[in-house]
Design a protein around this motif. Sequence first.
Motif, PDB file in Angstrom:
ATOM      1  N   VAL A 293       5.702  24.457 -30.152  1.00  0.00           N
ATOM      2  CA  VAL A 293       5.429  24.672 -31.572  1.00  0.00           C
ATOM      3  C   VAL A 293       3.982  24.370 -31.922  1.00  0.00           C
ATOM      4  O   VAL A 293       3.298  25.167 -32.575  1.00  0.00           O
ATOM      5  N   VAL A 294       3.483  23.195 -31.502  1.00  0.00           N
ATOM      6  CA  VAL A 294       2.153  22.761 -31.949  1.00  0.00           C
ATOM      7  C   VAL A 294       1.049  23.154 -30.984  1.00  0.00           C
ATOM      8  O   VAL A 294      -0.128  23.149 -31.363  1.00  0.00           O
ATOM      9  N   GLY A 295       1.400  23.487 -29.733  1.00  0.00           N
ATOM     10  CA  GLY A 295       0.387  23.840 -28.745  1.00  0.00           C
ATOM     11  C   GLY A 295      -0.539  24.964 -29.182  1.00  0.00           C
ATOM     12  O   GLY A 295      -1.771  24.828 -29.088  1.00  0.00           O
ATOM     13  N   PRO A 296       0.000  26.101 -29.676  1.00  0.00           N
ATOM     14  CA  PRO A 296      -0.888  27.187 -30.105  1.00  0.00           C
ATOM     15  C   PRO A 296      -1.863  26.766 -31.202  1.00  0.00           C
ATOM     16  O   PRO A 296      -3.025  27.210 -31.207  1.00  0.00           O
ATOM     17  N   PHE A 297      -1.419  25.929 -32.141  1.00  0.00           N
ATOM     18  CA  PHE A 297      -2.319  25.451 -33.193  1.00  0.00           C
ATOM     19  C   PHE A 297      -3.459  24.630 -32.589  1.00  0.00           C
ATOM     20  O   PHE A 297      -4.602  24.698 -33.037  1.00  0.00           O
ATOM     21  N   TYR A 298      -3.150  23.838 -31.570  1.00  0.00           N
ATOM     22  CA  TYR A 298      -4.171  23.014 -30.938  1.00  0.00           C
ATOM     23  C   TYR A 298      -5.194  23.885 -30.208  1.00  0.00           C
ATOM     24  O   TYR A 298      -6.411  23.714 -30.381  1.00  0.00           O
ATOM     25  N   PHE A 299      -4.696  24.802 -29.393  1.00  0.00           N
ATOM     26  CA  PHE A 299      -5.611  25.620 -28.594  1.00  0.00           C
ATOM     27  C   PHE A 299      -6.484  26.528 -29.463  1.00  0.00           C
ATOM     28  O   PHE A 299      -7.657  26.738 -29.158  1.00  0.00           O
ATOM     29  N   GLU A 300      -5.913  27.064 -30.534  1.00  0.00           N
ATOM     30  CA  GLU A 300      -6.685  27.938 -31.411  1.00  0.00           C
ATOM     31  C   GLU A 300      -7.555  27.141 -32.378  1.00  0.00           C
ATOM     32  O   GLU A 300      -8.732  27.443 -32.573  1.00  0.00           O
ATOM     33  N   GLY A 301      -6.954  26.116 -33.009  1.00  0.00           N
ATOM     34  CA  GLY A 301      -7.681  25.383 -34.046  1.00  0.00           C
ATOM     35  C   GLY A 301      -8.697  24.405 -33.518  1.00  0.00           C
ATOM     36  O   GLY A 301      -9.743  24.193 -34.148  1.00  0.00           O
ATOM     37  N   VAL A 302      -8.427  23.789 -32.356  1.00  0.00           N
ATOM     38  CA  VAL A 302      -9.328  22.772 -31.813  1.00  0.00           C
ATOM     39  C   VAL A 302     -10.211  23.340 -30.713  1.00  0.00           C
ATOM     40  O   VAL A 302     -11.429  23.128 -30.697  1.00  0.00           O
ATOM     41  N   MET A 303      -9.602  24.063 -29.789  1.00  0.00           N
ATOM     42  CA  MET A 303     -10.338  24.578 -28.638  1.00  0.00           C
ATOM     43  C   MET A 303     -10.973  25.946 -28.882  1.00  0.00           C
ATOM     44  O   MET A 303     -11.792  26.399 -28.086  1.00  0.00           O
ATOM     45  N   GLY A 304     -10.558  26.621 -29.946  1.00  0.00           N
ATOM     46  CA  GLY A 304     -11.146  27.919 -30.264  1.00  0.00           C
ATOM     47  C   GLY A 304     -10.696  29.039 -29.359  1.00  0.00           C
ATOM     48  O   GLY A 304     -11.384  30.057 -29.223  1.00  0.00           O
ATOM     49  N   PHE A 305      -9.524  28.902 -28.738  1.00  0.00           N
ATOM     50  CA  PHE A 305      -9.011  29.952 -27.865  1.00  0.00           C
ATOM     51  C   PHE A 305      -8.488  31.125 -28.683  1.00  0.00           C
ATOM     52  O   PHE A 305      -8.063  30.976 -29.832  1.00  0.00           O
ATOM     53  N   THR A 306      -8.485  32.315 -28.078  1.00  0.00           N
ATOM     54  CA  THR A 306      -7.861  33.481 -28.691  1.00  0.00           C
ATOM     55  C   THR A 306      -6.350  33.425 -28.426  1.00  0.00           C
ATOM     56  O   THR A 306      -5.906  32.729 -27.506  1.00  0.00           O
ATOM     57  N   PRO A 307      -5.539  34.156 -29.218  1.00  0.00           N
ATOM     58  CA  PRO A 307      -4.099  34.192 -28.945  1.00  0.00           C
ATOM     59  C   PRO A 307      -3.767  34.628 -27.519  1.00  0.00           C
ATOM     60  O   PRO A 307      -2.819  34.111 -26.915  1.00  0.00           O
ATOM     61  N   ALA A 308      -4.535  35.561 -26.980  1.00  0.00           N
ATOM     62  CA  ALA A 308      -4.284  36.012 -25.602  1.00  0.00           C
ATOM     63  C   ALA A 308      -4.515  34.879 -24.604  1.00  0.00           C
ATOM     64  O   ALA A 308      -3.753  34.712 -23.646  1.00  0.00           O
ATOM     65  N   GLN A 309      -5.573  34.096 -24.823  1.00  0.00           N
ATOM     66  CA  GLN A 309      -5.848  32.960 -23.943  1.00  0.00           C
ATOM     67  C   GLN A 309      -4.759  31.894 -24.052  1.00  0.00           C
ATOM     68  O   GLN A 309      -4.370  31.289 -23.050  1.00  0.00           O
ATOM     69  N   VAL A 310      -4.276  31.687 -25.277  1.00  0.00           N
ATOM     70  CA  VAL A 310      -3.186  30.729 -25.480  1.00  0.00           C
ATOM     71  C   VAL A 310      -1.949  31.179 -24.714  1.00  0.00           C
ATOM     72  O   VAL A 310      -1.266  30.376 -24.053  1.00  0.00           O
ATOM     73  N   MET A 312      -1.807  32.937 -22.020  1.00  0.00           N
ATOM     74  CA  MET A 312      -1.999  32.712 -20.591  1.00  0.00           C
ATOM     75  C   MET A 312      -1.781  31.244 -20.243  1.00  0.00           C
ATOM     76  O   MET A 312      -1.208  30.916 -19.191  1.00  0.00           O
ATOM     77  N   PHE A 313      -2.221  30.341 -21.112  1.00  0.00           N
ATOM     78  CA  PHE A 313      -1.998  28.917 -20.880  1.00  0.00           C
ATOM     79  C   PHE A 313      -0.509  28.600 -20.827  1.00  0.00           C
ATOM     80  O   PHE A 313      -0.051  27.826 -19.977  1.00  0.00           O
ATOM     81  N   PHE A 314       0.238  29.213 -21.717  1.00  0.00           N
ATOM     82  CA  PHE A 314       1.662  28.903 -21.800  1.00  0.00           C
ATOM     83  C   PHE A 314       2.478  29.606 -20.717  1.00  0.00           C
ATOM     84  O   PHE A 314       3.695  29.437 -20.665  1.00  0.00           O
ATOM     85  N   LEU A 315       1.828  30.368 -19.857  1.00  0.00           N
ATOM     86  CA  LEU A 315       2.526  30.935 -18.706  1.00  0.00           C
ATOM     87  C   LEU A 315       2.615  29.943 -17.546  1.00  0.00           C
ATOM     88  O   LEU A 315       3.385  30.157 -16.607  1.00  0.00           O
ATOM     89  N   ILE A 316       1.839  28.853 -17.625  1.00  0.00           N
ATOM     90  CA  ILE A 316       1.853  27.859 -16.543  1.00  0.00           C
ATOM     91  C   ILE A 316       3.255  27.312 -16.339  1.00  0.00           C
ATOM     92  O   ILE A 316       3.764  27.252 -15.212  1.00  0.00           O
ATOM     93  N   ASN A 317       3.894  26.912 -17.429  1.00  0.00           N
ATOM     94  CA  ASN A 317       5.211  26.287 -17.339  1.00  0.00           C
ATOM     95  C   ASN A 317       6.280  27.224 -16.778  1.00  0.00           C
ATOM     96  O   ASN A 317       6.989  26.855 -15.836  1.00  0.00           O
ATOM     97  N   PRO A 318       6.440  28.446 -17.311  1.00  0.00           N
ATOM     98  CA  PRO A 318       7.485  29.320 -16.763  1.00  0.00           C
ATOM     99  C   PRO A 318       7.244  29.735 -15.321  1.00  0.00           C
ATOM    100  O   PRO A 318       8.201  29.920 -14.564  1.00  0.00           O
ATOM    101  N   VAL A 319       5.972  29.876 -14.914  1.00  0.00           N
ATOM    102  CA  VAL A 319       5.689  30.222 -13.515  1.00  0.00           C
ATOM    103  C   VAL A 319       6.190  29.112 -12.600  1.00  0.00           C
ATOM    104  O   VAL A 319       6.830  29.371 -11.561  1.00  0.00           O
TER     105      VAL A 319
END
Length: 472
Positions: A293-310, A312-319
């Motif tokens: 829930v909060v991860g995308p807000f952190y990556f976009e709001g704090v780290m400045g990542f794009t939704p596409a980059q976010v 890709m980050f969240f693919l780590i767990n399912p892989v």
Amino acid sequence: MQQAQQEQIPEQVYRNRYKIMAVVLPSILMAVLDGTVTNIALPTITAYFNVDVALSQWVITSYLLTITSLLLVFGKISERTGKIPLFIAGFAIFTASSLACGLAPNLPVLIGCRILQAVGGAMVFSISGAILFQAFPAKERGRAMGYIGSTVAVGGILGPVLGGFLVSTLGWQYIFLINVPIGAVVLLASLAYLRMPEMKYEKAGFDWAGTGALIAAMASLVLCLGQLSDTAALTLPIVALAAVFVVSLAAFVVIESRAKSPLLDLEVFRIKNFTLPCLSMLLFFIGSFTVIVVGPFYFEGVMGFTPAQVGMFFLINPVIMVIGAPISGWLYDKHHSKYYSTAGMLIITVAMFTYAYAAYITSIPAIIAGMVLLGIGGALFQSPNNTELMSALPRQKIGIASSVSSTVRNLSFTLGASFGVLLLTAQFSLAGYHGQVLEADHSLLIPVIAVTIAVGGVICLLSAIASLLRNV
């Protein structure tokens, strides 16, 4: 007394187990995906039909509410129809209604088709675990449950990624239309390979009163949580929905304890090896979903990542889950250690606190370490936990075990998402901030997200304790 047909699993079923798995797992993935993939498409659907978001959000809510309410119902119905016919009928309904969703000319039709799609999804999801459990010999069932765990994890996290890709390239209609060709292939394969002897209770009655009370309880809970996560305040509608939930749940317990043919035999919850894995699963998903829930807000709001980059980050767990869950199941089948699931939950707890601390100090390498640990712990936990849950009840109650497991898993997704949003909005309210999350100052946004994930870690610790209690 209900007389069940004697069940004998012939060797031919075991020889076809991987073909059966190739049918069942895509159906589970599609049912999970369609619960999450529409989130990313909601703004586009709202604009397409030129309606208010309060109306368009029913595209999501109607599916979630329907499938959560009916999982136990179809688990009970499968005792009369058999699991295989119910599965095939449900998948046919799901595929046909997916086509109807993609062709819907207006929002009311789309919502109606989503409800029908959820009915088909509930028919499939409620007994798919039981089918796969019976298709594998006892020495391989941990591995089979591992495949289910990894499939659910992939579906839960991959939904927004896939939804964003389809909406941006082909249009929102294709988040539904993509199900049609896949569904047609799986449906043909199910007709060819889904064959096994089953127990049937020909004279089993149907608990209409219990069904009504359960649907009222599940519907009021889902609606209450949805409104509470939006406002983070106790409004009159929220209080009313909470009251309906409490009354309906109490009525359900009373009805089931007196019914001759209950929808849910409450006696199963007296079995520690069934109840504690259910509780542990519930707490695991609620706690770990705070990251989603909060991860995308952190990556976009704090780290400045794009939704596409976010994404890709969240693919780590399912892989990691795809690779690790079957391995975990294989290890469990080989050694049958009763502490695998507890060890997995302890790793998850460490991962959550690592993730929270990493978010607070804004360290991407530490966040990645937390995500990797979360995947490893989830893989180690889910396969043994699901196997022990499914094995705890007598074989004639395997349908109950499957439908209860599916209900707990599906409900925990809702509880976890709502709890994460509620924690987030409550902290902002206490700080006197009422603007958009992504516009919050980093000095506020960073600790709020870190605290939310840390609370999720505490819930995961409670899950580890529940898992440990099962073994003492």
